[in-house]
Write an enzyme that holds these catalytic residues in place. Structure first.
Site, PDB file in Angstrom:
ATOM      1  N   LYS A  36       0.762  -1.128  -0.028  1.00 52.47           N
ATOM      2  CA  LYS A  36      -0.003   0.083  -0.047  1.00 52.47           C
ATOM      3  C   LYS A  36       0.867   1.373   0.016  1.00 52.47           C
ATOM      4  O   LYS A  36       2.020   1.335   0.366  1.00 52.47           O
ATOM      5  CB  LYS A  36      -0.865  -0.019   1.004  1.00 52.47           C
ATOM      6  CG  LYS A  36      -0.206   0.114   2.613  1.00 52.47           C
ATOM      7  CD  LYS A  36      -1.103  -0.388   3.694  1.00 52.47           C
ATOM      8  CE  LYS A  36      -0.247  -0.389   4.942  1.00 52.47           C
ATOM      9  NZ  LYS A  36      -1.221  -0.535   6.185  1.00 52.47           N
ATOM     10  N   ARG A 137     -11.258   0.043  14.483  1.00 56.98           N
ATOM     11  CA  ARG A 137     -11.101   0.653  13.127  1.00 56.98           C
ATOM     12  C   ARG A 137     -12.561  -0.031  12.433  1.00 56.98           C
ATOM     13  O   ARG A 137     -13.480   0.456  12.432  1.00 56.98           O
ATOM     14  CB  ARG A 137      -9.745   0.497  12.564  1.00 56.98           C
ATOM     15  CG  ARG A 137      -9.568   1.476  11.503  1.00 56.98           C
ATOM     16  CD  ARG A 137      -7.985   1.475  11.245  1.00 56.98           C
ATOM     17  NE  ARG A 137      -7.291   0.437  10.630  1.00 56.98           N
ATOM     18  CZ  ARG A 137      -6.246   0.149  10.494  1.00 56.98           C
ATOM     19  NH1 ARG A 137      -5.351   1.458  10.582  1.00 56.98           N
ATOM     20  NH2 ARG A 137      -5.557  -0.852   9.879  1.00 56.98           N
ATOM     21  N   TYR A 276      13.495  31.887   5.358  1.00 52.48           N
ATOM     22  CA  TYR A 276      12.337  32.441   6.064  1.00 52.48           C
ATOM     23  C   TYR A 276      12.421  32.723   7.428  1.00 52.48           C
ATOM     24  O   TYR A 276      12.874  31.646   8.070  1.00 52.48           O
ATOM     25  CB  TYR A 276      11.096  31.578   5.880  1.00 52.48           C
ATOM     26  CG  TYR A 276      10.741  31.356   4.315  1.00 52.48           C
ATOM     27  CD1 TYR A 276      10.298  32.522   3.583  1.00 52.48           C
ATOM     28  CD2 TYR A 276      10.549  30.317   3.562  1.00 52.48           C
ATOM     29  CE1 TYR A 276       9.730  32.798   2.074  1.00 52.48           C
ATOM     30  CE2 TYR A 276      10.013  30.292   2.222  1.00 52.48           C
ATOM     31  CZ  TYR A 276       9.937  31.451   1.559  1.00 52.48           C
ATOM     32  OH  TYR A 276       9.250  31.342   0.155  1.00 52.48           O
ATOM     33  N   MET A 324       9.838  25.244   0.487  1.00 52.74           N
ATOM     34  CA  MET A 324       9.011  24.213  -0.111  1.00 52.74           C
ATOM     35  C   MET A 324       9.770  23.270  -1.090  1.00 52.74           C
ATOM     36  O   MET A 324       9.579  22.249  -1.295  1.00 52.74           O
ATOM     37  CB  MET A 324       7.806  24.912  -1.148  1.00 52.74           C
ATOM     38  CG  MET A 324       6.959  23.899  -1.870  1.00 52.74           C
ATOM     39  SD  MET A 324       5.970  24.685  -2.800  1.00 52.74           S
ATOM     40  CE  MET A 324       4.843  25.673  -1.658  1.00 52.74           C
TER      41      MET A 324
HETATM   42  C1  LIG Z   1      -0.495  -1.397   6.979  1.00 57.59           C
HETATM   43  C2  LIG Z   1      -1.247  -2.812   7.488  1.00 57.59           C
HETATM   44  C3  LIG Z   1      -0.162  -3.733   7.884  1.00 57.59           C
HETATM   45  C4  LIG Z   1       1.423  -3.581   7.811  1.00 57.59           C
HETATM   46  O1  LIG Z   1       1.573  -3.232   8.936  1.00 57.59           O
HETATM   47  P1  LIG Z   1       3.236  -2.823   9.410  1.00 57.59           P
HETATM   48  O2  LIG Z   1       3.226  -2.468  10.708  1.00 57.59           O
HETATM   49  O3  LIG Z   1       3.931  -2.002   8.487  1.00 57.59           O
HETATM   50  O4  LIG Z   1       3.917  -4.132   9.134  1.00 57.59           O
HETATM   51  C5  LIG Z   1      -0.799  -4.913   8.071  1.00 57.59           C
HETATM   52  N1  LIG Z   1      -2.134  -5.128   8.422  1.00 57.59           N
HETATM   53  C6  LIG Z   1      -3.023  -3.956   8.170  1.00 57.59           C
HETATM   54  C7  LIG Z   1      -4.495  -4.000   8.248  1.00 57.59           C
HETATM   55  C8  LIG Z   1      -2.503  -2.596   7.840  1.00 57.59           C
HETATM   56  O5  LIG Z   1      -3.405  -1.718   7.559  1.00 57.59           O
END
Ligand SMILES: *Cc1c(COP(=O)(O)O)cnc(C)c1O
Length: 385
Positions: A36, A137, A276, A324
């Site tokens: 992801k 969640r 800045y 930036m």
């Molecule tokens: C992002 C995520 C992971 C991986 O988490 P890490 O701490 O980076 O290993 C695993 N399961 C879910 C549901 C996640 O959202």
């Protein structure tokens, strides 16, 4: 792209880390790699190709578009969508064979109806049931799992292919947090059993992310979901030092080097200010190197003061506010070790020549390596080394 501000991906380190993770799994335990957020900024296609080559069967994504990108690149592994998507995106899940997390009677029914109108044959889409055992969640409550699994498998075009839950505090060593993780695990085992009690195969069940992969081997279940350790960083308190202390042999290497070049060196007399807000005033005559990197690249503004960058094996302080697109470094008067166009490492693995890693920047910015890595923006080209 010829821009000097870039992220170099050390492919060998990525491969090394995945092998290290595979090594701590019991035979038969599946590995799911979280790709992801463009693999935490590391290029999802590259990561997925390497993972596939090493026999990894599952990849985890957060958006449907991320999955489509991987399918278009020819990735064949199972794609597990960890976040929820909206009904407008449902048909893309069918089209690209993406496994969503589902829960909640209404959501499952709606999803099932859309599947009925999409499929012209008797094909079924794999879905996984998300269970909230304490993360707070997404997911159904454990005691709802049985009924929801029944609902999934009674649908014409959906099949329960797994169950998952996520730990809230497995990266902490505090006893109360480790106890909470154990409670979550027990609740998940119960949820899986409720599904089995209905005569339904729960499929591939998973709960462990990086922290529990390393610290709770008894919780690996059928599959583990590895994120941050894939990219060479430890999850919070589950550090290399801690693992050594508990006699766990595990080693990973950072994968990404964030680098740039010196594009100007200018003499600054004592008393002159930098950037800045005029927060930095030169205490004596010095030379200031200008770097073409700023917060729009992901070099967070809050890293200065404090941030040091590596030039030819030595660290120098970034001075004044990070802008930036640029920032400035105090290299001292007539420094023979720093020349125009020299390479500058902001963070990276040892092989890159960097003296800092993303963890050090995270500490400085009061955040975690995850955020430092995923903050790198699109205009920072990822180059494979
Ligand atoms: C992002 C995520 C992971 C991986 O988490 P890490 O701490 O980076 O290993 C695993 N399961 C879910 C549901 C996640 O959202």
């Amino acid at each position: 792209m010829k821009r000097c501000t870039k992220a170099v991906i050390y492919k060998d380190n990525l491969e090394y880390n995945i092998k290290q993770i595979l090594n701590v799994l019991k035979p038969g335990t599946k590995l799911c790699i979280a790709v992801k957020a463009d693999s935490y900024g590391h290029n999802a296609i590259l990561t997925s190709q390497i993972a596939q080559k090493l026999g990894v069967e599952y990849l985890a994504i957060a958006t449907v578009d991320e999955g489509i990108e991987l399918r278009k690149a020819g990735i064949k592994a199972n794609l597990l969508l960890l976040s929820l998507c909206i009904p407008d995106e449902f048909t893309e899940l069918f089209e690209y064979d993406i496994t969503p997390l589902v829960f909640g009677k209404e959501y499952i029914k709606l999803f099932s109806d859309v599947a009925d109108s999409y499929y012209k044959n008797d094909k079924k889409l794999n879905v996984q049931l998300a269970v909230d055992t304490g993360m707070g969640r997404i997911g159904c409550y454990p005691e709802e799992a049985g009924e929801e699994a029944v609902l999934i498998n009674s649908s014409n075009h959906l099949k329960l292919s797994g169950m998952c839950t996520h730990f809230a505090v497995s990266d902490s060593l505090a006893e109360k947090n480790q106890d909470f993780t154990k409670e979550q695990y027990k609740a998940f085992v119960n949820a899986v059993n409720y599904v089995k009690d209905k005569g339904i195969d729960p499929g591939v069940c998973s709960c462990a992310a990086s922290a529990a992969i390393l610290n709770n081997p008894d919780m690996h279940f059928d599959m583990v979901r590895s994120g941050i350790i894939t990219y060479g960083y430890y999850p919070d308190e589950i550090t290399k030092e801690y693992l050594t202390k508990i006699h766990k042999d595990f080693d990973i290497k950072p994968v990404l080097a964030f680098q740039t070049q010196v594009v100007a060196i200018r003499p600054f007399p004592k008393g002159k200010s930098v950037s800045y807000g005029r927060t930095y005033i030169c205490k004596k005559d010095t030379d200031i190197a200008v770097l073409p990197v700023g917060y729009a690249d992901g070099l967070l503004r809050r890293f200065s003061p404090g941030l040091e960058v590596t030039i030819n094996g030595k660290n120098y302080p970034v001075c004044g506010r990070i802008c930036m697109d640029q920032c400035m470094v105090d290299i001292g008067k007539n420094n023979p070790d720093v020349k125009l166009w020299d390479k500058v490492l902001i963070f990276g693995p040892k092989e890159s020549g960097a003296l800092n890693d993303a963890e050090a920047l995270a500490k400085l910015g009061n955040t975690i390596s995850y955020e430092v890595l995923t903050s790198l923006t699109k205009r920072v080209e990822r180059v494979i080394e």
